[in-house]
Scaffold this active site. Structure first.
Site, PDB file in Angstrom:
ATOM      1  N   SER A 164       0.854  -1.196   0.000  1.00 28.47           N
ATOM      2  CA  SER A 164       0.000   0.000   0.000  1.00 28.47           C
ATOM      3  C   SER A 164       0.882   1.236   0.000  1.00 28.47           C
ATOM      4  CB  SER A 164      -0.877   0.021   1.264  1.00 28.47           C
ATOM      5  OG  SER A 164      -1.489   1.281   1.405  1.00 28.47           O
ATOM      6  N   TYR A 210      -2.249  -0.554  10.541  1.00 26.32           N
ATOM      7  CA  TYR A 210      -2.229  -1.116   9.175  1.00 26.32           C
ATOM      8  C   TYR A 210      -0.911  -0.729   8.491  1.00 26.32           C
ATOM      9  CZ  TYR A 210      -3.934  -1.085   4.214  1.00 26.32           C
ATOM     10  OH  TYR A 210      -4.113  -1.239   2.865  1.00 26.32           O
TER      11      TYR A 210
HETATM   12  N1  LIG Z   1      -8.764  -0.484  -1.463  1.00 25.05           N
HETATM   13  C1  LIG Z   1      -7.727   0.337  -1.325  1.00 25.05           C
HETATM   14  O1  LIG Z   1      -7.863   1.572  -1.410  1.00 25.05           O
HETATM   15  C2  LIG Z   1      -6.346  -0.216  -1.071  1.00 25.05           C
HETATM   16  C3  LIG Z   1      -5.279   0.689  -1.032  1.00 25.05           C
HETATM   17  C4  LIG Z   1      -4.000   0.212  -0.804  1.00 25.05           C
HETATM   18  C5  LIG Z   1      -3.779  -1.139  -0.614  1.00 25.05           C
HETATM   19  N2  LIG Z   1      -4.836  -1.998  -0.652  1.00 25.05           N
HETATM   20  C6  LIG Z   1      -4.540  -3.403  -0.393  1.00 25.05           C
HETATM   21  O2  LIG Z   1      -5.150  -4.235  -1.349  1.00 25.05           O
HETATM   22  C7  LIG Z   1      -5.417  -5.517  -0.775  1.00 25.05           C
HETATM   23  C8  LIG Z   1      -6.859  -5.925  -1.057  1.00 25.05           C
HETATM   24  O3  LIG Z   1      -7.728  -4.985  -0.472  1.00 25.05           O
HETATM   25  P1  LIG Z   1      -9.187  -4.664  -1.065  1.00 25.05           P
HETATM   26  O4  LIG Z   1      -9.275  -3.214  -1.245  1.00 25.05           O
HETATM   27  O5  LIG Z   1      -9.468  -5.542  -2.213  1.00 25.05           O
HETATM   28  O6  LIG Z   1     -10.080  -5.038   0.220  1.00 25.05           O
HETATM   29  P2  LIG Z   1     -11.299  -6.040   0.428  1.00 25.05           P
HETATM   30  O7  LIG Z   1     -12.246  -6.000  -0.705  1.00 25.05           O
HETATM   31  O8  LIG Z   1     -11.783  -5.716   1.806  1.00 25.05           O
HETATM   32  O9  LIG Z   1     -10.617  -7.469   0.422  1.00 25.05           O
HETATM   33  C9  LIG Z   1      -9.889  -7.956   1.497  1.00 25.05           C
HETATM   34  C10 LIG Z   1      -9.759  -9.470   1.345  1.00 25.05           C
HETATM   35  O10 LIG Z   1      -8.969  -9.931   2.456  1.00 25.05           O
HETATM   36  C11 LIG Z   1      -9.620 -11.043   3.021  1.00 25.05           C
HETATM   37  N3  LIG Z   1      -9.338 -11.169   4.455  1.00 25.05           N
HETATM   38  C12 LIG Z   1      -9.417 -10.229   5.422  1.00 25.05           C
HETATM   39  N4  LIG Z   1      -9.147 -10.787   6.624  1.00 25.05           N
HETATM   40  C13 LIG Z   1      -8.903 -12.096   6.392  1.00 25.05           C
HETATM   41  C14 LIG Z   1      -8.587 -13.216   7.226  1.00 25.05           C
HETATM   42  N5  LIG Z   1      -8.455 -13.115   8.565  1.00 25.05           N
HETATM   43  N6  LIG Z   1      -8.425 -14.419   6.645  1.00 25.05           N
HETATM   44  C15 LIG Z   1      -8.551 -14.567   5.311  1.00 25.05           C
HETATM   45  N7  LIG Z   1      -8.844 -13.558   4.467  1.00 25.05           N
HETATM   46  C16 LIG Z   1      -9.024 -12.345   5.012  1.00 25.05           C
HETATM   47  C17 LIG Z   1     -11.096 -10.812   2.775  1.00 25.05           C
HETATM   48  O11 LIG Z   1     -11.761 -12.074   2.791  1.00 25.05           O
HETATM   49  P3  LIG Z   1     -12.794 -12.575   3.926  1.00 25.05           P
HETATM   50  O12 LIG Z   1     -13.429 -11.369   4.527  1.00 25.05           O
HETATM   51  O13 LIG Z   1     -13.722 -13.471   3.178  1.00 25.05           O
HETATM   52  O14 LIG Z   1     -11.951 -13.341   4.908  1.00 25.05           O
HETATM   53  C18 LIG Z   1     -11.088 -10.184   1.381  1.00 25.05           C
HETATM   54  O15 LIG Z   1     -11.133 -11.201   0.401  1.00 25.05           O
HETATM   55  C19 LIG Z   1      -5.078  -5.389   0.729  1.00 25.05           C
HETATM   56  O16 LIG Z   1      -3.779  -5.887   0.965  1.00 25.05           O
HETATM   57  C20 LIG Z   1      -5.100  -3.892   0.942  1.00 25.05           C
HETATM   58  O17 LIG Z   1      -4.274  -3.506   2.018  1.00 25.05           O
HETATM   59  C21 LIG Z   1      -6.114  -1.586  -0.873  1.00 25.05           C
END
Ligand SMILES: NC(=O)c1ccc[n+]([C@@H]2O[C@H](COP(=O)([O-])OP(=O)(O)OC[C@H]3O[C@@H](n4cnc5c(N)ncnc54)[C@H](OP(=O)(O)O)[C@@H]3O)[C@@H](O)[C@H]2O)c1
Length: 254
Positions: A146, A159
């Site tokens: 991130s 985070y």
């Molecule tokens: N969206 C943004 O603006 C942004 C910015 C920078 C970086 N990122 C990074 O991108 C990545 C994906 O994020 P996203 O935006 O796609 O978020 P998201 O839609 O909330 O997806 C998060 C995923 O992580 C899984 N997860 C969370 N806790 C878990 C656990 N204990 N065990 C297994 N799986 C778990 C969730 O699955 P379950 O809930 O089914 O377990 C879900 O599939 C992350 O690393 C995030 O830090 C996102």
């Protein structure tokens, strides 16, 4: 004509966190590009939905219900991938929790939950993937990091502690396993229309940050992250090791 074709043909790919957002889009895109996808997460119904979507488009995928904060379940995820498809070519560490907590309010339990899920899972999935990749003398590990690995935002401190450590995890693996034919890289997304930003109230709250805190004044898309990942995982990029790419509209510059 397709812009990209068979970029990941027959590659066995494990992705953590494929039940929504960036992980889900990587799963469907990689499957379209010929990969055998092993998805994971806690929400089984959404995991099975991903498998159906991939299979109905002619691709191959399984879902392994996994709580990534538990190292035994993470080991099981990697072992299931190899049991099912016979090898492991690619690991994409993606899953994360992003709670809003000011550092003064952080409890030990909250700290452990975020560190175990966001950093512990990346570390233990890597350790377990290396058990197969080192004897194979090949493999790619991609960490979804991130922009907050270096840009500090009030309320996302714990985070960003995990994200800063993932930056060094990427370096450690890239250095220790380069001669095993293994490459380790990371993507640092900025604000993406997934996760918390799917909530219109969060988008409204972050309006100023999106419009004035990002040189390209909009949210990024899950497609933009998934295509970056595809590019970084392609065989053509064998010399990319400890590559770190901001996909953030230039947000890290501000
Ligand atoms: N969206 C943004 O603006 C942004 C910015 C920078 C970086 N990122 C990074 O991108 C990545 C994906 O994020 P996203 O935006 O796609 O978020 P998201 O839609 O909330 O997806 C998060 C995923 O992580 C899984 N997860 C969370 N806790 C878990 C656990 N204990 N065990 C297994 N799986 C778990 C969730 O699955 P379950 O809930 O089914 O377990 C879900 O599939 C992350 O690393 C995030 O830090 C996102």
């Amino acid at each position: 004509m397709a812009k990209y074709q068979d970029v990941l043909k027959d590659k066995v790919v494990v992705i953590t966190g494929t039940t929504s957002g960036i992980g889900r889009r990587m799963a469907t895109l990689f499957a379209e590009q010929g990969a055998k996808v092993v998805g994971s997460g806690r929400r089984e119904n959404l995991g099975q939905e991903m498998v159906e979507e991939i299979k109905s488009a002619g691709g191959e995928a399984i879902f392994v219900k996994t709580d990534a904060s538990d190292p035994e379940q993470v080991k099981n995820l990697i072992d299931k991938a190899v049991e099912t498809y016979g090898r492991l070519d690619i690991l994409v560490n993606n899953c994360a929790l992003e709670p809003q907590i000011m550092i003064k309010d952080l409890t030990w339990e909250q700290f452990r939950e975020v560190i175990d899920t966001n950093l512990g899972s990346y570390t233990m999935a890597t350790v377990n993937a290396l058990r197969y990749m080192v004897p194979q003398q090949s493999g790619k590990i991609l960490n979804i990091n991130s922009v907050t690995r270096e840009q500090i935002v009030p309320g996302v401190g714990v985070y960003s502690l995990a994200k800063a450590a993932i930056h060094n995890l990427t370096k450690v693996v890239a250095l220790e396993h380069a001669r095993d034919g293994i490459r380790c890289n990371e993507i640092c997304p900025g604000l993406i229309l997934s996760g918390a930003f799917t909530d219109p109230a969060v988008r409204e709250w972050a309006k100023d940050s999106i419009e004035n805190g990002t040189p390209v004044p909009r949210l990024g898309t899950v497609d933009e992250i998934a295509y970056t990942a595809l590019f970084m995982l392609s065989d053509e990029l064998d010399f990319l090791n400890d590559g770190s790419l901001f996909v953030d509209g230039g947000r890290h510059l501000i």
